[in-house]
Design a protein around this motif. Structure first.
Motif, PDB file in Angstrom:
ATOM      1  N   GLU A  56       0.870  -1.172   0.000  1.00 26.81           N
ATOM      2  CA  GLU A  56       0.000   0.000   0.000  1.00 26.81           C
ATOM      3  C   GLU A  56       0.910   1.225   0.000  1.00 26.81           C
ATOM      4  O   GLU A  56       1.728   1.404   0.908  1.00 26.81           O
ATOM      5  N   ILE A  57       0.789   2.055  -1.023  1.00 30.20           N
ATOM      6  CA  ILE A  57       1.640   3.237  -1.163  1.00 30.20           C
ATOM      7  C   ILE A  57       0.897   4.446  -0.601  1.00 30.20           C
ATOM      8  O   ILE A  57      -0.219   4.757  -1.026  1.00 30.20           O
ATOM      9  N   LYS A  58       1.532   5.145   0.328  1.00 26.29           N
ATOM     10  CA  LYS A  58       0.955   6.343   0.930  1.00 26.29           C
ATOM     11  C   LYS A  58       2.002   7.463   0.895  1.00 26.29           C
ATOM     12  O   LYS A  58       3.140   7.256   1.319  1.00 26.29           O
ATOM     13  N   VAL A  59       1.585   8.637   0.390  1.00 29.01           N
ATOM     14  CA  VAL A  59       2.546   9.744   0.282  1.00 29.01           C
ATOM     15  C   VAL A  59       2.104  10.972   1.077  1.00 29.01           C
ATOM     16  O   VAL A  59       2.809  11.980   1.094  1.00 29.01           O
ATOM     17  N   SER A  60       0.945  10.899   1.740  1.00 28.61           N
ATOM     18  CA  SER A  60       0.478  12.028   2.561  1.00 28.61           C
ATOM     19  C   SER A  60       0.035  11.520   3.922  1.00 28.61           C
ATOM     20  O   SER A  60      -0.375  10.367   4.075  1.00 28.61           O
ATOM     21  N   ARG A  61       0.079  12.406   4.910  1.00 28.22           N
ATOM     22  CA  ARG A  61      -0.326  12.031   6.252  1.00 28.22           C
ATOM     23  C   ARG A  61      -1.818  11.679   6.297  1.00 28.22           C
ATOM     24  O   ARG A  61      -2.220  10.724   6.946  1.00 28.22           O
ATOM     25  N   ILE A  77      -6.917  -8.359  -0.078  1.00 22.24           N
ATOM     26  CA  ILE A  77      -5.814  -8.840  -0.917  1.00 22.24           C
ATOM     27  C   ILE A  77      -4.687  -9.406  -0.071  1.00 22.24           C
ATOM     28  O   ILE A  77      -4.026 -10.367  -0.477  1.00 22.24           O
ATOM     29  N   ALA A  78      -4.466  -8.855   1.118  1.00 19.66           N
ATOM     30  CA  ALA A  78      -3.382  -9.328   1.980  1.00 19.66           C
ATOM     31  C   ALA A  78      -3.541 -10.808   2.321  1.00 19.66           C
ATOM     32  O   ALA A  78      -2.555 -11.509   2.585  1.00 19.66           O
ATOM     33  N   ARG A  79      -4.764 -11.320   2.273  1.00 22.19           N
ATOM     34  CA  ARG A  79      -4.992 -12.739   2.603  1.00 22.19           C
ATOM     35  C   ARG A  79      -4.352 -13.681   1.588  1.00 22.19           C
ATOM     36  O   ARG A  79      -4.162 -14.866   1.864  1.00 22.19           O
ATOM     37  N   PHE A  80      -4.011 -13.164   0.392  1.00 22.96           N
ATOM     38  CA  PHE A  80      -3.339 -13.988  -0.611  1.00 22.96           C
ATOM     39  C   PHE A  80      -1.814 -13.808  -0.583  1.00 22.96           C
ATOM     40  O   PHE A  80      -1.109 -14.423  -1.379  1.00 22.96           O
ATOM     41  N   CYS A  81      -1.317 -12.962   0.340  1.00 23.74           N
ATOM     42  CA  CYS A  81       0.095 -12.576   0.335  1.00 23.74           C
ATOM     43  C   CYS A  81       0.877 -13.245   1.470  1.00 23.74           C
ATOM     44  O   CYS A  81       0.326 -13.577   2.524  1.00 23.74           O
ATOM     45  N   ASN A  82       2.174 -13.394   1.235  1.00 25.06           N
ATOM     46  CA  ASN A  82       3.085 -13.884   2.271  1.00 25.06           C
ATOM     47  C   ASN A  82       3.573 -12.737   3.158  1.00 25.06           C
ATOM     48  O   ASN A  82       3.927 -12.956   4.322  1.00 25.06           O
ATOM     49  N   GLU A  83       3.597 -11.511   2.579  1.00 21.82           N
ATOM     50  CA  GLU A  83       4.004 -10.325   3.340  1.00 21.82           C
ATOM     51  C   GLU A  83       3.184  -9.127   2.860  1.00 21.82           C
ATOM     52  O   GLU A  83       2.757  -9.076   1.701  1.00 21.82           O
ATOM     53  N   TRP A  84       3.009  -8.171   3.787  1.00 24.71           N
ATOM     54  CA  TRP A  84       2.259  -6.959   3.445  1.00 24.71           C
ATOM     55  C   TRP A  84       3.020  -5.736   3.974  1.00 24.71           C
ATOM     56  O   TRP A  84       3.434  -5.716   5.128  1.00 24.71           O
ATOM     57  N   PHE A  85       3.209  -4.737   3.099  1.00 26.80           N
ATOM     58  CA  PHE A  85       4.019  -3.574   3.454  1.00 26.80           C
ATOM     59  C   PHE A  85       3.284  -2.277   3.181  1.00 26.80           C
ATOM     60  O   PHE A  85       2.494  -2.168   2.225  1.00 26.80           O
ATOM     61  N   LEU A  86       3.581  -1.291   4.024  1.00 29.42           N
ATOM     62  CA  LEU A  86       3.299   0.099   3.703  1.00 29.42           C
ATOM     63  C   LEU A  86       4.551   0.655   3.018  1.00 29.42           C
ATOM     64  O   LEU A  86       5.670   0.493   3.533  1.00 29.42           O
ATOM     65  N   ALA A  87       4.382   1.308   1.879  1.00 26.79           N
ATOM     66  CA  ALA A  87       5.497   1.934   1.183  1.00 26.79           C
ATOM     67  C   ALA A  87       5.280   3.444   1.235  1.00 26.79           C
ATOM     68  O   ALA A  87       4.297   3.962   0.684  1.00 26.79           O
ATOM     69  N   VAL A  88       6.190   4.153   1.908  1.00 26.01           N
ATOM     70  CA  VAL A  88       5.983   5.582   2.180  1.00 26.01           C
ATOM     71  C   VAL A  88       7.281   6.352   1.968  1.00 26.01           C
ATOM     72  O   VAL A  88       8.375   5.765   1.954  1.00 26.01           O
ATOM     73  N   PRO A  89       7.185   7.679   1.822  1.00 28.48           N
ATOM     74  CA  PRO A  89       8.402   8.492   1.795  1.00 28.48           C
ATOM     75  C   PRO A  89       9.090   8.465   3.158  1.00 28.48           C
ATOM     76  O   PRO A  89       8.430   8.270   4.189  1.00 28.48           O
TER      77      PRO A  89
END
Length: 252
Positions: A56-61, A77-89
């Protein structure tokens, strides 16, 4: 920072042949799509378990807070994943932000990404046909912001090349103009002729042509001196002939 910059950094990190990376992946297609993941990467090496990583990409507070207020939405969607990340500045997440324990955090700066918080290993559910259809659909798309970023980059490079060419042309023409002005000044000093806005250009051109014609004539006949010598020989010969005719007349 724009989300397209993070997308570009993810593309640089999760690339072929080890990874397949997709953007804007839905939980299904048509009416079955209830949620989208900003990015999804699948490892292509069986030795590494063919793991699937969601982002999940987040660029604002504000956007980040809305995501953290309802983290359950990511489970579509995370239920199909082995890992889940926040991608942020870098620096977007504050110490008091409540990040779900299972989520990892990837930070981005200057086109580079690194893991700030490791994600827990999840137990993914088997992939459904609906989800597979959504992944395949995403495979044929390019995220819009990345597309526009690529266009802007190409446009900026074209502008830069244009400015460099324009600068080079201006410098070259300026140099030629200075050399021409220098020649004008030297011409005026040597001839006393002023070439200004009200100069007699036609008269100056006629005088220049006359001087050029004289020079050509001088060169063609081996110089005026040579012509003079020929004339003198002609006169001498004429005088000699006249003298001989006079002598013969007297004798007769």
């Amino acid at each position: 920072m724009k989300s397209s910059e993070i997308c570009a950094a993810l593309r640089d990190r999760y690339k072929q042949p080890e990874w397949a990376l997709f953007f804007e992946v839905g939980s299904g297609t048509g009416a079955n799509c209830r949620r989208h993941a900003d990015a999804l990467a699948m490892n292509m090496y069986p030795s590494r378990g063919l793991s699937i990583v969601g982002f999940e990409i987040k660029v604002s507070r504000g956007d980040l807070k809305r995501e953290l207020e309802n983290p359950v939405k990511a489970e579509e969607i995370a239920r199909f994943c082995n890992e889940w990340f926040l991608a942020v500045p870098e620096g977007l997440i504050k110490d008091d932000d409540l990040i779900p324990a299972a989520w990892g955090v990837i930070e981005c700066k200057d086109g580079r990404i690194w893991i700030n918080k490791k994600a827990e290993q999840l137990k993914p559910q088997p992939i459904t046909k609906q989800f597979m259809a959504a992944v395949l659909r995403a495979a044929g798309k390019v995220d819009e912001e990345t597309f526009h970023a690529a266009i802007n980059q190409e446009r900026n490079e074209c502008y830069k090349q244009y400015e460099e060419n324009l600068k080079s042309q201006v410098e070259m023409q300026t140099k030629r103009l200075r050399e021409t002005l220098k020649n004008y000044e030297q011409f005026e000093q040597l001839t006393g002729e002023k070439i200004g806005a009200y100069a007699d250009v036609e008269g100056l051109a006629e005088r220049w042509k006359l001087a050029t014609n004289i020079k050509q004539l001088y060169g063609k006949y081996d110089g005026i001196k040579a012509v003079l010598r020929q004339a003198e020989r002609f006169v001498d010969s004429t005088k000699k002939i006249i003298g001989e005719e006079t002598t013969q007349t007297k004798e007769a």
